[in-house]
Design a protein around this motif. Structure first.
Motif, PDB file in Angstrom:
ATOM      1  N   SER A   1       0.824  -1.213   0.000  1.00  0.00           N
ATOM      2  CA  SER A   1       0.000   0.000   0.000  1.00  0.00           C
ATOM      3  C   SER A   1       0.865   1.273   0.000  1.00  0.00           C
ATOM      4  O   SER A   1       0.421   2.345  -0.407  1.00  0.00           O
ATOM      5  CB  SER A   1      -0.932   0.018   1.204  1.00  0.00           C
ATOM      6  N   PHE A   2       2.102   1.133   0.464  1.00  0.00           N
ATOM      7  CA  PHE A   2       3.023   2.267   0.469  1.00  0.00           C
ATOM      8  C   PHE A   2       3.247   2.786  -0.954  1.00  0.00           C
ATOM      9  O   PHE A   2       3.256   3.993  -1.197  1.00  0.00           O
ATOM     10  CB  PHE A   2       4.345   1.848   1.110  1.00  0.00           C
ATOM     11  N   LEU A   3       3.426   1.883  -1.924  1.00  0.00           N
ATOM     12  CA  LEU A   3       3.587   2.285  -3.319  1.00  0.00           C
ATOM     13  C   LEU A   3       2.324   2.967  -3.860  1.00  0.00           C
ATOM     14  O   LEU A   3       2.408   3.926  -4.649  1.00  0.00           O
ATOM     15  CB  LEU A   3       3.926   1.071  -4.175  1.00  0.00           C
ATOM     16  N   TYR A   4       1.174   2.483  -3.420  1.00  0.00           N
ATOM     17  CA  TYR A   4      -0.096   3.069  -3.857  1.00  0.00           C
ATOM     18  C   TYR A   4      -0.181   4.543  -3.442  1.00  0.00           C
ATOM     19  O   TYR A   4      -0.454   5.423  -4.268  1.00  0.00           O
ATOM     20  CB  TYR A   4      -1.247   2.254  -3.260  1.00  0.00           C
ATOM     21  N   TYR A   5       0.074   4.815  -2.184  1.00  0.00           N
ATOM     22  CA  TYR A   5      -0.043   6.188  -1.679  1.00  0.00           C
ATOM     23  C   TYR A   5       1.072   7.093  -2.220  1.00  0.00           C
ATOM     24  O   TYR A   5       0.830   8.251  -2.558  1.00  0.00           O
ATOM     25  CB  TYR A   5      -0.045   6.192  -0.151  1.00  0.00           C
ATOM     26  N   VAL A   6       2.290   6.555  -2.271  1.00  0.00           N
ATOM     27  CA  VAL A   6       3.407   7.384  -2.750  1.00  0.00           C
ATOM     28  C   VAL A   6       3.209   7.766  -4.219  1.00  0.00           C
ATOM     29  O   VAL A   6       3.404   8.927  -4.613  1.00  0.00           O
ATOM     30  CB  VAL A   6       4.739   6.644  -2.553  1.00  0.00           C
TER      31      VAL A   6
END
Length: 339
Positions: free
Chosen positions: A212-217
């Motif tokens: 999910s970190f890649l999604y938000y970033v």
């Protein structure tokens, strides 16, 4: 007769237009209208206080009527400045806007509805931009940036929809409060575009999955940095174009004034040259008359001298002829018969 009446009417309209233009283009006129707009805004703000509005209702209404009369007189003068060419009045967008705002207050439906009337009075405040060049440039820039802004909104809406659908697929079951539907997901991502609550959203996403970190970033980089910078670039470009337009208009006005001044100077110079030429002709005529008189006098004197000389020569000839005659002889006494 009709042609003469048309010419008289045309000249009258030109004189009216010139007089009205002298008033509307004066600095004091623009200052007075600007102060009226500020006064109208102040009165409109005072009316928001219930106690003041109830106590001074009649006075405030009278002041509003005075403002309306003043703005109506302003529009009459501005329309009169285009009396020679009435259609030129509507070529200026500010004239059309001012005319609509002022005349709308006379519409019965608007006067009977207090909310509509207040909105129309509020629209008068926007007329202040006509007298503030920098604010006018900003408004023109906003108007010219609308096509680019529409494109930006379409790209932003597409980005929100794609990321909202991805968020609903992955986070709807674990975080229904933020991603339970497409509407909630769009609202959550729209708030994240302003970086509001980004830390809490990232922590909640990491509890679901580390990916999910890649999604938000990726979403923050594209939405908060790339798109916003594109929007800023569009606005700045439109602002430069608006400044160029304002500069071109000012140069056109200055060029027009210079041409008028040149025409006036040319007319004055022509009159001076004509006057000088007339004076020169008069002086030349007088000089020629003096010369002719002198010549005539000279001719008369020469003839008189020639006649006197001829008379003298005739006298000399007579004297010469008399001198050439033989002297007279003495006569002897005659002999008588006795001799």
């Amino acid at each position: 007769m009709s042609d003469q009446s048309a010419v008289v009417g045309r000249s009258h309209r030109v004189r009216v237009a010139e007089r009205c233009r002298e008033i509307t283009e004066a600095r004091w006129f623009a200052t007075a209208v600007f102060l009226l707009i500020l006064g109208n805004a102040a009165v409109l703000g005072v009316e928001t206080y219930a106690g003041v509005s109830a106590r001074w209702h009649t006075e405030l209404q009278t002041v509003e009527h005075l403002f309306l009369a003043a703005f109506t007189a302003e529009m009459v003068l501005r329309a009169g400045a285009h009396a020679a060419r009435p259609l030129d009045f509507f070529r200026d967008p500010w004239n059309v806007f001012d005319l609509v705002v002022v005349l709308a207050a006379f519409v019965p439906a608007a006067r009977e509805n207090s909310t509509v009337l207040r909105l129309l009075r509020l629209a008068r405040v926007l007329r202040a931009a006509r007298f503030l060049p920098q604010l006018r440039i900003v408004l023109v820039a906003v108007g010219r940036s609308l096509p680019g802004t529409v494109s930006f909104l379409l790209v932003g809406a597409l980005l929100l929809y794609v990321y909202a659908m991805v968020g609903w697929v992955f986070f709807a079951g674990h975080d229904p409060e933020h991603f339970g539907s497409i509407g909630r997901a769009v609202l959550t991502l729209f708030l994240l575009m302003t970086l509001d609550g980004l830390g809490d959203a990232v922590h909640a996403g990491l509890e679901i999955s580390r990916w999910s970190f890649l999604y938000y970033v990726s979403y923050v980089l594209i939405a908060s940095f790339v798109l916003v910078n594109v929007l800023i670039g569009v606005v700045i470009n439109s602002l430069e174009e608006a400044r160029e337009i304002e500069k071109a208009e000012m140069e056109a006005v200055e060029r027009k004034d210079a041409e008028k001044a040149a025409v006036v100077k040319g007319v004055v110079a022509t009159k001076v040259v004509d006057t000088h030429a007339v004076g020169t002709d008069a002086a030349g005529t007088a000089a020629r008359g003096s010369v002719d008189g002198a010549v005539v006098g000279t001719v008369d004197d020469a003839g008189l001298r020639e006649r006197i000389a001829a008379a003298r020569r005739a006298l000399d000839d007579v004297e010469s002829a008399l001198s050439a005659l033989p002297p007279p002889r003495a006569h002897a006494p005659a002999d008588g018969p006795w001799e």
